[in-house]
Design a protein around this motif. Structure first.
Motif, PDB file in Angstrom:
ATOM      1  N   ASP A  86       0.568   4.247  -1.706  1.00 27.33           N
ATOM      2  CA  ASP A  86      -0.132   5.325  -1.263  1.00 27.33           C
ATOM      3  C   ASP A  86      -0.566   5.710   0.093  1.00 27.33           C
ATOM      4  OD1 ASP A  86       0.021   5.739  -4.095  1.00 27.33           O
ATOM      5  OD2 ASP A  86      -2.360   4.929  -4.382  1.00 27.33           O
ATOM      6  N   MET A  87      -0.600   4.578   0.953  1.00 29.29           N
ATOM      7  CA  MET A  87      -0.880   4.916   2.323  1.00 29.29           C
ATOM      8  C   MET A  87       0.531   5.246   3.294  1.00 29.29           C
ATOM      9  SD  MET A  87      -4.108   4.785   2.799  1.00 29.29           S
ATOM     10  CE  MET A  87      -4.136   4.636   4.681  1.00 29.29           C
ATOM     11  N   ALA A  89       0.818  -1.148   0.100  1.00 24.43           N
ATOM     12  CA  ALA A  89       0.098  -0.166   0.021  1.00 24.43           C
ATOM     13  C   ALA A  89       0.949   1.324   0.005  1.00 24.43           C
ATOM     14  CB  ALA A  89      -1.009   0.011   1.239  1.00 24.43           C
TER      15      ALA A  89
END
Length: 155
Positions: free
Chosen positions: A13-14, A11
């Protein structure tokens, strides 16, 4: 302990905003030595070997003494820490152990004696950030490098 998933590849983008927050905290104007002590103390409480490995190395590179690193877990009993550091460490413990402490007024007031209101916000975000990092590293079983592994003698 087997490693779990890699949050950076799973993830990204997190993870990017967390890394940006980390960079903002590092550039907050708080003393580098204080930042490393706070990161170390929260990581001790949370049992995060990955972060302890990283931040002890970072603290040493920045000139932190071995004695202060060794005694950090018992800072209450040591005179090696300044009043400002002691206030920050107490606030670190209060916020890291929040369900037990509920951030006592005495700790808050003592911290405000040594930190401006703006610095108090910066310190609180530093504590929150390292607690998030600890949860990521412990939760996903991040392994620290073995560059300090014990030497095994040949038989």
């Amino acid at each position: 302990m087997s490693k779990r998933l890699n949050p950076y590849t799973t993830a990204p983008d997190m993870m990017r905003p967390l890394m940006a927050l980390e960079a903002t905290v590092a550039d907050s104007g708080l003393e580098h030595s204080l930042i490393e002590l706070v990161k170390m103390r929260a990581s001790q409480i949370n049992g995060c070997a990955y972060c302890l490995h990283m931040h002890s190395a970072d603290a040493r590179k920045a000139g932190e003494s071995e004695a202060r690193l060794y005694l950090l877990n018992a800072w209450h009993e040591s005179e090696l820490y300044t009043p400002r550091e002691r206030a920050a460490l107490a606030w670190t413990e209060a916020l890291t152990l929040l369900p037990q402490t509920h951030a006592p007024d005495a700790d808050y007031e003592e911290t405000l004696r040594h930190f401006s209101a703006e610095e108090m916000v910066k310190l609180t975000l530093l504590i929150g950030t390292i607690n998030v990092w600890n949860r990521v590293a412990v939760g996903f079983r991040s392994h620290h490098p073995n560059d300090r592994a014990p030497k095994v003698e040949a038989a």
